[in-house]
Scaffold this motif. Structure first.
Motif, PDB file in Angstrom:
ATOM      1  N   GLY A  90       0.802  -1.214   0.000  1.00  0.00           N
ATOM      2  CA  GLY A  90       0.000   0.000   0.000  1.00  0.00           C
ATOM      3  C   GLY A  90       0.834   1.262   0.000  1.00  0.00           C
ATOM      4  O   GLY A  90       0.396   2.304   0.500  1.00  0.00           O
ATOM      5  N   GLY A  91       2.049   1.179  -0.548  1.00  0.00           N
ATOM      6  CA  GLY A  91       2.906   2.359  -0.615  1.00  0.00           C
ATOM      7  C   GLY A  91       3.719   2.593   0.628  1.00  0.00           C
ATOM      8  O   GLY A  91       4.396   3.622   0.746  1.00  0.00           O
ATOM      9  N   GLY A  92       3.689   1.654   1.586  1.00  0.00           N
ATOM     10  CA  GLY A  92       4.456   1.822   2.820  1.00  0.00           C
ATOM     11  C   GLY A  92       5.925   1.508   2.624  1.00  0.00           C
ATOM     12  O   GLY A  92       6.357   1.046   1.582  1.00  0.00           O
ATOM     13  N   ARG A  93       6.705   1.747   3.651  1.00  0.00           N
ATOM     14  CA  ARG A  93       8.135   1.481   3.610  1.00  0.00           C
ATOM     15  C   ARG A  93       8.528   0.824   4.926  1.00  0.00           C
ATOM     16  O   ARG A  93       8.173   1.305   6.001  1.00  0.00           O
ATOM     17  CB  ARG A  93       8.924   2.785   3.402  1.00  0.00           C
ATOM     18  CG  ARG A  93      10.421   2.580   3.218  1.00  0.00           C
ATOM     19  CD  ARG A  93      11.075   3.897   2.824  1.00  0.00           C
ATOM     20  NE  ARG A  93      10.652   4.311   1.496  1.00  0.00           N
ATOM     21  CZ  ARG A  93      11.207   3.883   0.373  1.00  0.00           C
ATOM     22  NH1 ARG A  93      12.196   3.020   0.401  1.00  0.00           N
ATOM     23  NH2 ARG A  93      10.768   4.318  -0.791  1.00  0.00           N
ATOM     24  N   SER A  94       9.257  -0.253   4.843  1.00  0.00           N
ATOM     25  CA  SER A  94       9.705  -0.961   6.035  1.00  0.00           C
ATOM     26  C   SER A  94      11.103  -1.486   5.764  1.00  0.00           C
ATOM     27  O   SER A  94      11.290  -2.428   4.998  1.00  0.00           O
ATOM     28  CB  SER A  94       8.756  -2.125   6.363  1.00  0.00           C
ATOM     29  OG  SER A  94       9.253  -2.896   7.447  1.00  0.00           O
ATOM     30  N   THR A  95      12.097  -0.856   6.382  1.00  0.00           N
ATOM     31  CA  THR A  95      13.488  -1.212   6.097  1.00  0.00           C
ATOM     32  C   THR A  95      14.317  -1.459   7.351  1.00  0.00           C
ATOM     33  O   THR A  95      15.458  -1.914   7.247  1.00  0.00           O
ATOM     34  CB  THR A  95      14.161  -0.103   5.278  1.00  0.00           C
ATOM     35  OG1 THR A  95      14.052   1.142   5.987  1.00  0.00           O
ATOM     36  CG2 THR A  95      13.500   0.048   3.908  1.00  0.00           C
ATOM     37  N   GLY A  96      13.779  -1.152   8.520  1.00  0.00           N
ATOM     38  CA  GLY A  96      14.530  -1.367   9.750  1.00  0.00           C
ATOM     39  C   GLY A  96      14.635  -2.852  10.078  1.00  0.00           C
ATOM     40  O   GLY A  96      13.676  -3.604   9.915  1.00  0.00           O
ATOM     41  N   LEU A  97      15.815  -3.271  10.527  1.00  0.00           N
ATOM     42  CA  LEU A  97      15.994  -4.670  10.894  1.00  0.00           C
ATOM     43  C   LEU A  97      15.151  -5.011  12.114  1.00  0.00           C
ATOM     44  O   LEU A  97      14.932  -4.182  13.000  1.00  0.00           O
ATOM     45  CB  LEU A  97      17.469  -4.956  11.201  1.00  0.00           C
ATOM     46  CG  LEU A  97      18.419  -4.904  10.008  1.00  0.00           C
ATOM     47  CD1 LEU A  97      19.868  -5.018  10.482  1.00  0.00           C
ATOM     48  CD2 LEU A  97      18.103  -6.010   9.015  1.00  0.00           C
ATOM     49  N   LYS A  98      14.657  -6.251  12.144  1.00  0.00           N
ATOM     50  CA  LYS A  98      13.856  -6.705  13.279  1.00  0.00           C
ATOM     51  C   LYS A  98      14.769  -6.962  14.480  1.00  0.00           C
ATOM     52  O   LYS A  98      15.836  -7.563  14.352  1.00  0.00           O
ATOM     53  CB  LYS A  98      13.122  -7.994  12.911  1.00  0.00           C
ATOM     54  CG  LYS A  98      12.269  -7.900  11.646  1.00  0.00           C
ATOM     55  CD  LYS A  98      11.006  -7.113  11.862  1.00  0.00           C
ATOM     56  CE  LYS A  98      10.108  -7.171  10.630  1.00  0.00           C
ATOM     57  NZ  LYS A  98       8.860  -6.431  10.795  1.00  0.00           N
ATOM     58  N   ALA A  99      14.345  -6.521  15.633  1.00  0.00           N
ATOM     59  CA  ALA A  99      15.157  -6.693  16.834  1.00  0.00           C
ATOM     60  C   ALA A  99      15.085  -8.127  17.350  1.00  0.00           C
ATOM     61  O   ALA A  99      14.050  -8.781  17.249  1.00  0.00           O
ATOM     62  CB  ALA A  99      14.686  -5.725  17.922  1.00  0.00           C
ATOM     63  N   LEU A 100      16.203  -8.609  17.881  1.00  0.00           N
ATOM     64  CA  LEU A 100      16.215  -9.890  18.572  1.00  0.00           C
ATOM     65  C   LEU A 100      15.780  -9.678  20.015  1.00  0.00           C
ATOM     66  O   LEU A 100      16.146  -8.680  20.639  1.00  0.00           O
ATOM     67  CB  LEU A 100      17.618 -10.504  18.574  1.00  0.00           C
ATOM     68  CG  LEU A 100      18.147 -11.149  17.293  1.00  0.00           C
ATOM     69  CD1 LEU A 100      19.532 -11.738  17.562  1.00  0.00           C
ATOM     70  CD2 LEU A 100      17.205 -12.229  16.805  1.00  0.00           C
ATOM     71  N   ASP A 101      15.026 -10.630  20.552  1.00  0.00           N
ATOM     72  CA  ASP A 101      14.678 -10.600  21.968  1.00  0.00           C
ATOM     73  C   ASP A 101      15.797 -11.302  22.732  1.00  0.00           C
ATOM     74  O   ASP A 101      15.835 -12.531  22.834  1.00  0.00           O
ATOM     75  CB  ASP A 101      13.337 -11.306  22.201  1.00  0.00           C
ATOM     76  CG  ASP A 101      12.891 -11.202  23.654  1.00  0.00           C
ATOM     77  OD1 ASP A 101      13.644 -10.638  24.474  1.00  0.00           O
ATOM     78  OD2 ASP A 101      11.795 -11.716  23.971  1.00  0.00           O
ATOM     79  N   LEU A 102      16.729 -10.519  23.243  1.00  0.00           N
ATOM     80  CA  LEU A 102      17.902 -11.092  23.903  1.00  0.00           C
ATOM     81  C   LEU A 102      17.580 -11.639  25.280  1.00  0.00           C
ATOM     82  O   LEU A 102      18.419 -12.299  25.895  1.00  0.00           O
ATOM     83  CB  LEU A 102      18.997 -10.028  24.004  1.00  0.00           C
ATOM     84  CG  LEU A 102      19.502  -9.481  22.659  1.00  0.00           C
ATOM     85  CD1 LEU A 102      20.497  -8.340  22.890  1.00  0.00           C
ATOM     86  CD2 LEU A 102      20.134 -10.581  21.837  1.00  0.00           C
ATOM     87  N   THR A 103      16.360 -11.384  25.763  1.00  0.00           N
ATOM     88  CA  THR A 103      15.972 -11.898  27.082  1.00  0.00           C
ATOM     89  C   THR A 103      15.348 -13.287  26.997  1.00  0.00           C
ATOM     90  O   THR A 103      15.181 -13.954  28.019  1.00  0.00           O
ATOM     91  CB  THR A 103      14.974 -10.938  27.755  1.00  0.00           C
ATOM     92  OG1 THR A 103      13.770 -10.883  26.979  1.00  0.00           O
ATOM     93  CG2 THR A 103      15.569  -9.539  27.858  1.00  0.00           C
ATOM     94  N   ASP A 104      14.977 -13.712  25.798  1.00  0.00           N
ATOM     95  CA  ASP A 104      14.347 -15.014  25.607  1.00  0.00           C
ATOM     96  C   ASP A 104      15.437 -16.064  25.373  1.00  0.00           C
ATOM     97  O   ASP A 104      16.001 -16.154  24.276  1.00  0.00           O
ATOM     98  CB  ASP A 104      13.389 -14.964  24.416  1.00  0.00           C
ATOM     99  CG  ASP A 104      12.585 -16.266  24.256  1.00  0.00           C
ATOM    100  OD1 ASP A 104      12.863 -17.228  25.002  1.00  0.00           O
ATOM    101  OD2 ASP A 104      11.703 -16.310  23.379  1.00  0.00           O
ATOM    102  N   ARG A 105      15.720 -16.843  26.384  1.00  0.00           N
ATOM    103  CA  ARG A 105      16.800 -17.826  26.281  1.00  0.00           C
ATOM    104  C   ARG A 105      16.456 -18.976  25.341  1.00  0.00           C
ATOM    105  O   ARG A 105      17.328 -19.729  24.927  1.00  0.00           O
ATOM    106  CB  ARG A 105      17.136 -18.371  27.673  1.00  0.00           C
ATOM    107  CG  ARG A 105      17.686 -17.303  28.617  1.00  0.00           C
ATOM    108  CD  ARG A 105      18.111 -17.904  29.958  1.00  0.00           C
ATOM    109  NE  ARG A 105      18.662 -16.884  30.847  1.00  0.00           N
ATOM    110  CZ  ARG A 105      19.940 -16.499  30.843  1.00  0.00           C
ATOM    111  NH1 ARG A 105      20.782 -17.056  29.984  1.00  0.00           N
ATOM    112  NH2 ARG A 105      20.367 -15.579  31.680  1.00  0.00           N
ATOM    113  N   ARG A 106      15.172 -19.133  25.007  1.00  0.00           N
ATOM    114  CA  ARG A 106      14.779 -20.222  24.110  1.00  0.00           C
ATOM    115  C   ARG A 106      14.967 -19.841  22.648  1.00  0.00           C
ATOM    116  O   ARG A 106      15.075 -20.710  21.790  1.00  0.00           O
ATOM    117  CB  ARG A 106      13.312 -20.598  24.351  1.00  0.00           C
ATOM    118  CG  ARG A 106      13.018 -21.108  25.755  1.00  0.00           C
ATOM    119  CD  ARG A 106      11.509 -21.193  25.981  1.00  0.00           C
ATOM    120  NE  ARG A 106      10.894 -19.875  25.850  1.00  0.00           N
ATOM    121  CZ  ARG A 106       9.583 -19.653  25.886  1.00  0.00           C
ATOM    122  NH1 ARG A 106       8.752 -20.664  26.039  1.00  0.00           N
ATOM    123  NH2 ARG A 106       9.109 -18.418  25.759  1.00  0.00           N
TER     124      ARG A 106
END
Length: 647
Positions: free
Chosen positions: A207-223
């Motif tokens: 729909g004309g949007g822009r998404s370029t930021g990397l997805k963050a890792l959840d460093l608190t989730d040990r699994r």
């Protein structure tokens, strides 16, 4: 006889297609969970296909028209063939519609056939070479079979020989286009591609949007795994996205690392992930291999490590994260996400960042800058400028984010030039000074999510102490990270690149400029300003305001060639047959200009690293500062006007 056999063939093929669909979905489900809107995505898929996908496809008018005819004709012909020849609904309107659909499909298939007569090197060969024949056979068989049903030809026309020939054609066409859609083959992209659009990893792109930021890792989730070690560590919709690849090679043609002879081909990388998902080797890959790496030596399964199985580590480290591959991909596959995910595992779990990568990451941890310089020297470049500090002012209209150009003598000239522009416009601004730390861009692109999040968190805590309307920076990498990646960690800011801000100052009449008499200039689009953030016009607006004629390079705008400085590429330094900045300088020389305008410290460093003779490299801020006309202006009035224009 065909009236009896044909429904059996059609519904047998549909049954096998359905079985193949469950098998294909099982392969995707080997990946990690990912939350998507299943029903909403399916409902949105037709619009995404017609608008977003075809917006990219339409850049190649020949293939866009061909795809509309072939794909549109096939979908309509397949539905009508099931109704007319499978179910036996012989209504005149349906039969004539089927004739029109198969004719349209046939015309499109002829153009596909023409493209495949002498295909460009980027296109995969192998099974793809039989696709136009299969399309033609399907269209021709059902067209001829429908003529008697429509009453145009008598029943039994042509006798047993024609019936047998048509039967073979139906088996071939239906087998390739129905059965092959879910079991493998060129048509696999149709099934996987439709669902990829429905359940895309970044639905905000549509729909004309822009998404370029990397997805963050959840460093608190040990699994959760720290990055991707095996194909099964990707999310299931990432695996689905890989399976949607049509092997058109547009990513390959756009990739600066591939052109430089480094061991990366984004198309083959995606196909290697598909091989790993299903299990096998790359021996049957029918496209260009990684430069310097023969086919048949790599393979693996979904449960085996990717690096040194499916790919070598230097393939991943060759990427400059310029997103040229993503921008060109008609299936909207996210190559860069996948590469950084795999880098994260190598860096966080293995500590295997090549060349000076480990040293740079250690420097960031110890000194808050990648060069390892003493933090106390961050403001030495401005010792004589009497810059206002945020810790003294507590609030300002503009927070000037200096970035690590502060430690580079060449880029200190750019910073000083931009400060003179801000002062000339009477902007109420301040800097963080010694409180500023590296934005974390390099750490994140090298896969060190932990260091990135540590730097970002500390910067966010610092920024929370002060009041400001916007952040302005000369560095597109810092601009991108602050604007698009700090938000996931709690830092939401209005951020502008200095080119955009200067364009607004000029438009608002706050800068008096004398015309630049240099004549023509070309502009190099930084990847992290252009493809990542869609800003192409503001830098050119600034240049035109200076009275300069912008001579565009052949590869400019969203197709600008990367300078080679992003993604930590100068740090990992994977060798190729030539250097990326040398290729970009060749693009520049073709324009015949004597000056190149840039808007990024890394672009400046990479282009000035090209051996002379070469055109002069000037940052936009330097060009504007050189054109400033000194004038006496009441400071209070200037600040007031600036806030009106820029707020």
């Amino acid at each position: 006889m065909l009236t009896i056999v044909l429904p059996i063939l059609i519904f047998a093929a549909l049954g096998l297609t359905l079985i193949g669909a469950f098998r294909r979905i099982h392969l995707w489900r080997q990946g990690r969970p990912s939350r998507v809107d299943l029903l909403g995505g399916l409902l949105a898929m037709p619009k995404r296909y017609m608008n977003d996908l075809h917006h990219v496809v339409a850049r190649d008018r020949y293939m866009a028209n061909t795809h509309v005819a072939t794909a549109g004709g096939f979908v309509l012909a397949a539905v009508l063939a099931i109704l007319v020849h499978g179910v036996g609904v012989h209504q005149r309107v349906l039969t004539y519609a089927l004739l029109c659909a198969t004719a349209l499909m046939g015309v499109g298939a002829l153009f596909v056939f023409k493209r495949r007569l002498n295909p460009p090197s980027r296109l995969s060969k192998g099974p793809w070479m039989r696709l136009p024949k299969s399309l033609l056979v399907f269209a021709a068989s059902f067209f001829i079979l429908t003529l008697p049903v429509a009453g145009i030809l008598p029943e039994g026309f042509g006798g047993w020989s024609l019936a047998a020939l048509l039967g073979v054609g139906v088996v071939w066409g239906v087998g390739e286009l129905f059965f092959g859609m879910t079991w493998g083959g060129p048509m696999k992209h149709a099934f996987a591609g439709a669902l990829h659009l429905a359940w895309h990893r970044r639905p905000e792109r549509f729909g004309g949007g822009r998404s370029t930021g990397l997805k963050a890792l959840d460093l608190t989730d040990r699994r959760a795994p720290l990055g991707v070690e095996k194909p099964e560590d990707f999310t299931w919709n990432q695996l689905l996205g890989f399976d949607a690849c049509v092997q058109c090679g547009k990513c390959e043609a756009a990739c600066p690392a591939f052109a430089a002879g480094q061991p990366l081909n984004p198309k083959k990388l995606i196909q290697d992930m598909v091989v790993g998902m299903a299990g096998g080797t790359d021996a049957h890959f029918a496209g260009s291999p990684y430069p310097g790496k023969p086919l048949g030596e790599h393979g693996g399964t979904a449960h085996q490590p990717i690096v040194n199985g499916l790919v070598d580590a230097d393939t991943l480290w060759s990427c400059t994260t310029c997103r040229a591959c993503v921008e060109e991909c008609p299936m909207m596959i996210e190559h860069v996400d996948a590469i950084v995910d795999m880098r994260r595992f190598l860096t966080l779990e293995k500590g295997a960042t090549p060349n000076t990568g480990a040293q740079v990451l250690d420097n960031l941890i110890a000194t808050d800058n990648p060069g390892g310089f003493a933090p106390g020297g961050r403001m030495n470049w401005a010792a004589d400028l009497n810059l206002p500090l945020m810790r003294d002012k507590r609030s300002a209209h503009v927070l000037f984010w200096v970035g690590d150009g502060a430690f580079d003598m060449r880029n200190q000239r750019t910073l000083r030039a931009f400060v003179s522009v801000l002062k000339a416009a009477g902007v109420d601004f301040a800097v963080l000074g010694l409180e500023e730390r590296d934005s974390g861009d390099v750490a994140r692109r090298l896969g060190d999510e932990a260091t990135f999040q540590a730097l970002a968190t500390r910067n966010i805590q610092t920024l929370a102490q002060y009041a400001f309307s916007c952040i302005v920076t000369c560095d597109p990498h810092s601009f991108h990270v602050l604007k698009n990646e700090y938000g996931a960690l709690g830092g939401d800011y209005r951020v502008q690149h200095h080119s955009t801000y200067m364009a607004e100052l000029i438009e608002g009449g706050l800068l008096e400029l004398k015309p630049d008499t240099g004549g023509r200039v070309t502009y190099h689009d930084p990847c992290y300003l252009g493809r990542y953030n869609g800003e192409y016009e503001a830098p050119r607006q600034v240049l035109r305001a200076l009275g300069l004629e912008v001579q565009e390079m052949q590869r400019s705008g969203f197709r600008s060639r990367c300078c080679g400085g992003g993604g930590g590429a100068p740090i990992t330094d994977i060798p190729g047959t030539q250097r990326i900045p040398d290729m970009r300088m060749a693009d520049i020389r073709e324009t015949g200009v004597e000056r190149v305008a840039v808007g990024c410290p890394q672009c400046t460093a990479m282009l000035e690293g090209v051996v002379a003779p070469r055109p002069q490299i000037k940052d936009l801020a330097e060009l504007v500062a050189d054109a400033l006309v000194e004038r006496a202006t009441a400071p209070g009035l200037a600040k007031h006007n600036t806030q009106e224009v820029v707020a």
